[in-house]
Design a protein around this motif. Structure first.
Motif, PDB file in Angstrom:
ATOM      1  N   ALA A  85       0.840  -1.199   0.000  1.00  0.00           N
ATOM      2  CA  ALA A  85       0.000   0.000   0.000  1.00  0.00           C
ATOM      3  C   ALA A  85       0.874   1.246   0.000  1.00  0.00           C
ATOM      4  CB  ALA A  85      -0.904  -0.005   1.230  1.00  0.00           C
ATOM      5  N   PHE A  86       0.665   2.102  -1.007  1.00  0.00           N
ATOM      6  CA  PHE A  86       1.390   3.360  -1.122  1.00  0.00           C
ATOM      7  C   PHE A  86       0.457   4.490  -0.712  1.00  0.00           C
ATOM      8  CE2 PHE A  86       5.028   1.861  -3.479  1.00  0.00           C
ATOM      9  CZ  PHE A  86       4.561   0.708  -4.099  1.00  0.00           C
ATOM     10  N   THR A  87       0.849   5.248   0.299  1.00  0.00           N
ATOM     11  CA  THR A  87       0.031   6.382   0.709  1.00  0.00           C
ATOM     12  C   THR A  87       0.368   7.590  -0.151  1.00  0.00           C
ATOM     13  OG1 THR A  87       1.633   7.200   2.311  1.00  0.00           O
ATOM     14  CG2 THR A  87       0.043   5.549   3.106  1.00  0.00           C
ATOM     15  N   GLU A  88      -0.522   8.547  -0.160  1.00  0.00           N
ATOM     16  CA  GLU A  88      -0.261   9.784  -0.896  1.00  0.00           C
ATOM     17  C   GLU A  88       0.976  10.485  -0.338  1.00  0.00           C
ATOM     18  OE1 GLU A  88      -2.651  13.834  -1.963  1.00  0.00           O
ATOM     19  OE2 GLU A  88      -3.790  11.968  -1.943  1.00  0.00           O
ATOM     20  N   ASP A  89       1.134  10.438   0.994  1.00  0.00           N
ATOM     21  CA  ASP A  89       2.320  11.053   1.613  1.00  0.00           C
ATOM     22  C   ASP A  89       3.606  10.352   1.186  1.00  0.00           C
ATOM     23  OD1 ASP A  89       0.841  12.987   2.921  1.00  0.00           O
ATOM     24  OD2 ASP A  89       0.714  11.843   4.801  1.00  0.00           O
ATOM     25  N   ALA A  90       3.561   9.027   1.032  1.00  0.00           N
ATOM     26  CA  ALA A  90       4.745   8.286   0.598  1.00  0.00           C
ATOM     27  C   ALA A  90       5.156   8.717  -0.805  1.00  0.00           C
ATOM     28  CB  ALA A  90       4.479   6.779   0.637  1.00  0.00           C
ATOM     29  N   TRP A  91       4.163   8.868  -1.717  1.00  0.00           N
ATOM     30  CA  TRP A  91       4.473   9.316  -3.076  1.00  0.00           C
ATOM     31  C   TRP A  91       5.015  10.739  -3.077  1.00  0.00           C
ATOM     32  CZ3 TRP A  91       5.514   6.357  -6.824  1.00  0.00           C
ATOM     33  CH2 TRP A  91       4.859   5.135  -6.996  1.00  0.00           C
ATOM     34  N   LYS A  92       4.393  11.609  -2.289  1.00  0.00           N
ATOM     35  CA  LYS A  92       4.834  13.009  -2.232  1.00  0.00           C
ATOM     36  C   LYS A  92       6.284  13.105  -1.776  1.00  0.00           C
ATOM     37  CE  LYS A  92       3.545  17.460  -0.251  1.00  0.00           C
ATOM     38  NZ  LYS A  92       2.613  18.173   0.627  1.00  0.00           N
ATOM     39  N   LYS A  93       6.617  12.376  -0.714  1.00  0.00           N
ATOM     40  CA  LYS A  93       7.993  12.373  -0.198  1.00  0.00           C
ATOM     41  C   LYS A  93       8.956  11.772  -1.217  1.00  0.00           C
ATOM     42  CE  LYS A  93      11.137  11.869   3.388  1.00  0.00           C
ATOM     43  NZ  LYS A  93      12.342  11.975   2.614  1.00  0.00           N
ATOM     44  N   ALA A  94       8.551  10.694  -1.868  1.00  0.00           N
ATOM     45  CA  ALA A  94       9.418  10.054  -2.862  1.00  0.00           C
ATOM     46  C   ALA A  94       9.748  11.013  -3.999  1.00  0.00           C
ATOM     47  CB  ALA A  94       8.759   8.787  -3.403  1.00  0.00           C
ATOM     48  N   TYR A  95       8.746  11.712  -4.510  1.00  0.00           N
ATOM     49  CA  TYR A  95       9.001  12.641  -5.617  1.00  0.00           C
ATOM     50  C   TYR A  95       9.836  13.839  -5.168  1.00  0.00           C
ATOM     51  CZ  TYR A  95       6.399  10.081  -9.078  1.00  0.00           C
ATOM     52  OH  TYR A  95       5.990   9.110  -9.970  1.00  0.00           O
ATOM     53  N   GLN A  96       9.680  14.280  -3.924  1.00  0.00           N
ATOM     54  CA  GLN A  96      10.547  15.339  -3.401  1.00  0.00           C
ATOM     55  C   GLN A  96      11.991  14.848  -3.326  1.00  0.00           C
ATOM     56  OE1 GLN A  96       8.666  16.256   0.348  1.00  0.00           O
ATOM     57  NE2 GLN A  96       7.319  17.804  -0.569  1.00  0.00           N
ATOM     58  N   ASP A  97      12.178  13.611  -2.861  1.00  0.00           N
ATOM     59  CA  ASP A  97      13.528  13.038  -2.776  1.00  0.00           C
ATOM     60  C   ASP A  97      14.153  12.872  -4.159  1.00  0.00           C
ATOM     61  OD1 ASP A  97      13.292  12.966  -0.029  1.00  0.00           O
ATOM     62  OD2 ASP A  97      12.913  10.801   0.069  1.00  0.00           O
ATOM     63  N   VAL A  98      13.349  12.456  -5.135  1.00  0.00           N
ATOM     64  CA  VAL A  98      13.858  12.312  -6.501  1.00  0.00           C
ATOM     65  C   VAL A  98      14.336  13.668  -7.016  1.00  0.00           C
ATOM     66  CG1 VAL A  98      13.212  11.843  -8.907  1.00  0.00           C
ATOM     67  CG2 VAL A  98      12.504  10.272  -7.093  1.00  0.00           C
ATOM     68  N   GLU A  99      13.531  14.706  -6.833  1.00  0.00           N
ATOM     69  CA  GLU A  99      13.914  16.042  -7.299  1.00  0.00           C
ATOM     70  C   GLU A  99      15.196  16.526  -6.635  1.00  0.00           C
ATOM     71  OE1 GLU A  99      10.833  19.007  -7.168  1.00  0.00           O
ATOM     72  OE2 GLU A  99       9.375  17.632  -8.035  1.00  0.00           O
ATOM     73  N   GLN A 100      15.375  16.201  -5.359  1.00  0.00           N
ATOM     74  CA  GLN A 100      16.549  16.662  -4.619  1.00  0.00           C
ATOM     75  C   GLN A 100      17.791  15.826  -4.923  1.00  0.00           C
ATOM     76  OE1 GLN A 100      16.066  16.537  -0.383  1.00  0.00           O
ATOM     77  NE2 GLN A 100      18.053  17.455   0.011  1.00  0.00           N
ATOM     78  N   MET A 101      17.681  14.502  -4.935  1.00  0.00           N
ATOM     79  CA  MET A 101      18.853  13.633  -5.060  1.00  0.00           C
ATOM     80  C   MET A 101      19.149  13.171  -6.484  1.00  0.00           C
ATOM     81  SD  MET A 101      18.644  11.371  -1.578  1.00  0.00           S
ATOM     82  CE  MET A 101      16.915  10.971  -1.603  1.00  0.00           C
ATOM     83  N   PHE A 102      18.124  13.144  -7.330  1.00  0.00           N
ATOM     84  CA  PHE A 102      18.283  12.672  -8.714  1.00  0.00           C
ATOM     85  C   PHE A 102      17.587  13.659  -9.653  1.00  0.00           C
ATOM     86  CE2 PHE A 102      18.265   8.931  -5.963  1.00  0.00           C
ATOM     87  CZ  PHE A 102      19.396   8.247  -6.374  1.00  0.00           C
ATOM     88  N   PRO A 103      18.044  14.902  -9.703  1.00  0.00           N
ATOM     89  CA  PRO A 103      17.293  15.960 -10.396  1.00  0.00           C
ATOM     90  C   PRO A 103      17.070  15.750 -11.891  1.00  0.00           C
ATOM     91  CG  PRO A 103      19.480  16.731  -9.807  1.00  0.00           C
ATOM     92  CD  PRO A 103      19.298  15.397  -9.147  1.00  0.00           C
ATOM     93  N   LYS A 104      17.895  15.019 -12.556  1.00  0.00           N
ATOM     94  CA  LYS A 104      17.724  14.842 -14.004  1.00  0.00           C
ATOM     95  C   LYS A 104      17.196  13.461 -14.366  1.00  0.00           C
ATOM     96  CE  LYS A 104      21.069  18.301 -15.172  1.00  0.00           C
ATOM     97  NZ  LYS A 104      22.182  18.699 -15.989  1.00  0.00           N
ATOM     98  N   ARG A 105      16.674  12.744 -13.384  1.00  0.00           N
ATOM     99  CA  ARG A 105      16.163  11.395 -13.607  1.00  0.00           C
ATOM    100  C   ARG A 105      14.650  11.394 -13.509  1.00  0.00           C
ATOM    101  NH1 ARG A 105      20.838  11.950 -13.962  1.00  0.00           N
ATOM    102  NH2 ARG A 105      22.504  10.499 -13.586  1.00  0.00           N
TER     103      ARG A 105
END
Length: 140
Positions: A85-105
């Motif tokens: 089960a993926f919560t909306e908060d889990a997705w939000k945090k994941a996409y924030q982490d992607v933008e911060q740690m993997f900005p061009k991915r």
């Protein structure tokens, strides 16, 4: 005359093709990602670990080439009754982490790492009962 044939796309160093060599999809995984995923494998009785496969996608002659050169473990993902089960908060945090740690991915797929004896149902639309998947279509 004198032209050299260069297969498309030119593979970056330390990438290996994963899966069957077919004409539907070509998946390439960087060695570092493979090492990272092996370290996430939980011991018996440990929790499930879930995350995103990151990288880029190119198309040549209508065949998608997916290059995975990053992976990000997701927080706050739960397992109930053999389903993840993926919560909306889990997705939000994941996409924030992607933008911060993997900005061009971009997200190219997902992974599940479960301990021995753990049985999980694949997500709706998932491929087989595997532990990793690549998203179909455009993932931008």
């Amino acid at each position: 005359m004198g032209e050299l044939y260069e297969p498309f796309p030119k593979l970056p160093k330390n990438f290996r093709q994963i899966g069957e060599r077919d004409q539907v999809l070509k998946l390439y995984l960087e060695d570092y990602v493979n090492t990272y995923l092996k370290r996430l494998q939980p011991a018996k009785g440990a929790d499930l670990r879930v995350g995103l496969l990151l990288g880029s996608r190119e198309t040549h002659e209508d065949i998608p080439f997916v290059f995975v050169d990053g992976a990000l473990e997701m927080d706050s993902v739960t397992e109930e009754g053999g389903k993840v089960a993926f919560t909306e908060d889990a997705w939000k945090k994941a996409y924030q982490d992607v933008e911060q740690m993997f900005p061009k991915r971009t997200v190219q797929g997902w992974f599940l790492c479960a301990g021995p004896g753990c049985t999980l149902s694949p997500p709706p639309g998932g491929r087989g009962g595997g532990r990793a998947g690549v998203l179909g279509g455009n993932s931008s």
